[in-house]
Scaffold this active site. Sequence first.
Site, PDB file in Angstrom:
ATOM      1  N   LYS A 161       5.436   4.097  15.673  1.00 58.06           N
ATOM      2  CA  LYS A 161       6.583   4.441  14.835  1.00 58.06           C
ATOM      3  C   LYS A 161       6.418   5.810  14.188  1.00 58.06           C
ATOM      4  O   LYS A 161       7.425   6.461  13.898  1.00 58.06           O
ATOM      5  CB  LYS A 161       6.872   3.352  13.811  1.00 58.06           C
ATOM      6  CG  LYS A 161       5.963   3.205  12.638  1.00 58.06           C
ATOM      7  CD  LYS A 161       6.369   1.980  11.824  1.00 58.06           C
ATOM      8  CE  LYS A 161       5.572   1.840  10.534  1.00 58.06           C
ATOM      9  NZ  LYS A 161       6.064   2.700   9.454  1.00 58.06           N
ATOM     10  N   SER A 162       5.196   6.263  13.979  1.00 62.17           N
ATOM     11  CA  SER A 162       5.014   7.625  13.465  1.00 62.17           C
ATOM     12  C   SER A 162       5.606   8.649  14.434  1.00 62.17           C
ATOM     13  O   SER A 162       6.264   9.613  14.016  1.00 62.17           O
ATOM     14  CB  SER A 162       3.529   7.920  13.246  1.00 62.17           C
ATOM     15  OG  SER A 162       3.014   7.169  12.176  1.00 62.17           O
ATOM     16  N   ARG A 218       7.865   4.336  -5.157  1.00 61.07           N
ATOM     17  CA  ARG A 218       6.849   5.201  -4.559  1.00 61.07           C
ATOM     18  C   ARG A 218       7.060   6.661  -4.960  1.00 61.07           C
ATOM     19  O   ARG A 218       8.188   7.116  -5.161  1.00 61.07           O
ATOM     20  CB  ARG A 218       6.851   5.026  -3.042  1.00 61.07           C
ATOM     21  CG  ARG A 218       6.494   3.602  -2.630  1.00 61.07           C
ATOM     22  CD  ARG A 218       6.579   3.382  -1.147  1.00 61.07           C
ATOM     23  NE  ARG A 218       5.591   4.156  -0.426  1.00 61.07           N
ATOM     24  CZ  ARG A 218       5.460   4.147   0.911  1.00 61.07           C
ATOM     25  NH1 ARG A 218       6.284   3.406   1.635  1.00 61.07           N
ATOM     26  NH2 ARG A 218       4.538   4.864   1.499  1.00 61.07           N
ATOM     27  N   ASP A 272      -3.643   3.264   7.020  1.00 63.95           N
ATOM     28  CA  ASP A 272      -2.795   2.136   7.414  1.00 63.95           C
ATOM     29  C   ASP A 272      -3.611   0.939   7.883  1.00 63.95           C
ATOM     30  O   ASP A 272      -3.119  -0.199   7.887  1.00 63.95           O
ATOM     31  CB  ASP A 272      -1.831   2.558   8.534  1.00 63.95           C
ATOM     32  CG  ASP A 272      -0.672   3.385   8.015  1.00 63.95           C
ATOM     33  OD1 ASP A 272      -0.455   3.416   6.789  1.00 63.95           O
ATOM     34  OD2 ASP A 272       0.018   4.008   8.841  1.00 63.95           O
ATOM     35  N   LYS A 291       1.529   2.547  -1.967  1.00 60.33           N
ATOM     36  CA  LYS A 291       2.170   2.179  -0.710  1.00 60.33           C
ATOM     37  C   LYS A 291       3.292   1.174  -0.967  1.00 60.33           C
ATOM     38  O   LYS A 291       3.803   1.057  -2.073  1.00 60.33           O
ATOM     39  CB  LYS A 291       1.126   1.619   0.261  1.00 60.33           C
ATOM     40  CG  LYS A 291       0.076   2.636   0.678  1.00 60.33           C
ATOM     41  CD  LYS A 291       0.676   3.737   1.513  1.00 60.33           C
ATOM     42  CE  LYS A 291      -0.360   4.691   2.061  1.00 60.33           C
ATOM     43  NZ  LYS A 291       0.237   5.750   2.894  1.00 60.33           N
ATOM     44  N   ARG A 320       2.021  -4.775   6.156  1.00 53.22           N
ATOM     45  CA  ARG A 320       0.618  -4.732   6.593  1.00 53.22           C
ATOM     46  C   ARG A 320      -0.236  -5.784   5.883  1.00 53.22           C
ATOM     47  O   ARG A 320      -1.197  -6.304   6.469  1.00 53.22           O
ATOM     48  CB  ARG A 320       0.052  -3.326   6.404  1.00 53.22           C
ATOM     49  CG  ARG A 320       0.769  -2.300   7.256  1.00 53.22           C
ATOM     50  CD  ARG A 320       0.015  -0.992   7.394  1.00 53.22           C
ATOM     51  NE  ARG A 320       0.882   0.026   7.963  1.00 53.22           N
ATOM     52  CZ  ARG A 320       1.151   0.162   9.261  1.00 53.22           C
ATOM     53  NH1 ARG A 320       0.605  -0.669  10.131  1.00 53.22           N
ATOM     54  NH2 ARG A 320       1.949   1.125   9.692  1.00 53.22           N
TER      55      ARG A 320
END
Length: 451
Positions: A28-29, A129, A327, A354, A402
Site C-alpha cells: 500500500k505504500s 495524529r 510498522d 500512530k 496492526r
Amino acid sequence: MATASIRTDESVAEHSAERLICAVPQDKSILHRILVIASLSQSTVAVPTNAPIADDVQTTLKALRQLGVHIELSDAEIVIHGVGVRGLSTPDQPINCENSGTTARLLMGVLAGQSFDSTLIGDASLSRRPMQRLANILNDHLGAQIACSDEGTMPVRITGRELHDAHITLPVASAQMKSALLLAGLVAGGAVRIEEPAQSRDHTERMLSALGIDITREEGRAGIRKSSSIIAPNSFEYSVPGDLSSAAFFVVAAAILRLDVEIKNVGLNPTRTAFLDVLTDAGVPIFFSDVCEVHGERWGTISINARAAQSYKPIGIGADVFANLQDEIPILAVFAMFAGGTSSISGAAELRRKESDRIAALVENISKFGTPVREREDGLEIDGRTEFVPRQCQIDAFGDHRIAMAMAVAALRAPGEVTIPDASVVSISFPTFFAELTRIAAAAGKTITIT
C-alpha cells in the site's frame, strides 16, 4: 463491527508437514504513491491489481477523484488518467483522508503548491495524529501556507501558493514527510534537497526515478532538481509487489507455530527488510528466491522453514533501525513473547502517534496473554518464553489494524478461545487477512470465526 474468535478445535486436521502458500495484498505504500504521482503525470497509467484494495488506498483514490483526476477501478486494474502537476481541480468540499496518514501527508505536499485552497480532514483516529511538524517544514522551508488546529492536528487548511527551492534537514527519519516534500518540489518545479538522520523508506525516490524525474538518491539524502517533469510514456503499466509489512504477520505466525510457509511476489526493498534481519538474528530460518527488479523495486519469494527451527533468541530494536521497521513492531513484539529471554524495543516513541498509542496497546494486550511486559516512554521490554502458552482472553485492538492482526497471530498459540472485537479494522491495510490466517490456523488445529 465484526468480532474474530480464535479457538482450539481438535477436529481440524493437522497440515503442519505441508508447505503453506500465503498471499498478501499489494504494497500500500507503493500504491498510494503511484496513484498520486501518476495523477501528476500527463500519462495514462494502468496498475494491475490482484486482491481487494485496502481501505487506506481507497481513501487516496477517492481524494484524487475529488481533485478532478479520472480513475477507473476494476477487479483487474486501476487506470489513472494523469492531469499534470497543474491540472488538479479545486475540491468542492474538504477532502476526507479518513484513517490514512499517508493520504494526508502526501496531499499536504501536493496541494501546498497549487493555485487553489483546500482543507484536509480525517476520522477520529487520524484527527488525533500530528500534522504540525510537516506543516512547519513546508511553511518555513518552501514558503507554503498551511494551518493546523491549535493541537497541531486536523483539520489542515492549505492556502495554495507558489513555493520556492529548499535544502531541508529533517528532525526525524520519515518517509511520509520526505515524500511530501519531494512532491511539493515536483509541483513547484523547484529544487528540493532533503537530509534525514537515518534512511527511511525510499519508494518515492525509486518511483520518481523510474518515471523519468531528475532525482538524486543516496542513503539518508534525496533531492529533486529544478524544473523536473514527469516524462513517462503516454501510456504504460506499473506493477506493484506484495506488501512486505503484511507478509510480516505470516512470517511470525510460521515461526511461532513451527510451520513452513512461502509468500510469493513480495517487495524486498532494502529499506523495508530490517524486520527480516531481526528475525534471522533471532534464529528464524528465512530464505529468498526468484529475486528480480521491477520499476526499481526488488521483488522475490520469502520462505520460512520453521519446522526444524531451534529455540529463538530475544530481539533488540533501537532507534538506529526503528525507521525501517516501525510498522512491524507490533508483530515483532508478538514474536518476542515466544523467544527465550528479555526482548527490548527502544527509540520507538513515534509509535505513540500512530493509529493508536501502539506502545500502550501492546503492553495492555501482551499482559492479557500472561507475558510479563514493561512499558517504557519510548518502547517496551518483554520477558518471553519459548514454550509460553498464552491465556484465553479478549483483546482490545484500539481501532488499530496492526494491533488486531498481531494479536490474532499470538492467539494461534493459545489453548482456549481468544476474541478480538472490531476485527474488521484489518481492512484498513489487509482486507483478506483473516481468510489467509484461517489456513495457517488450520495447520495449528485452530479455527477462526468472524461474527
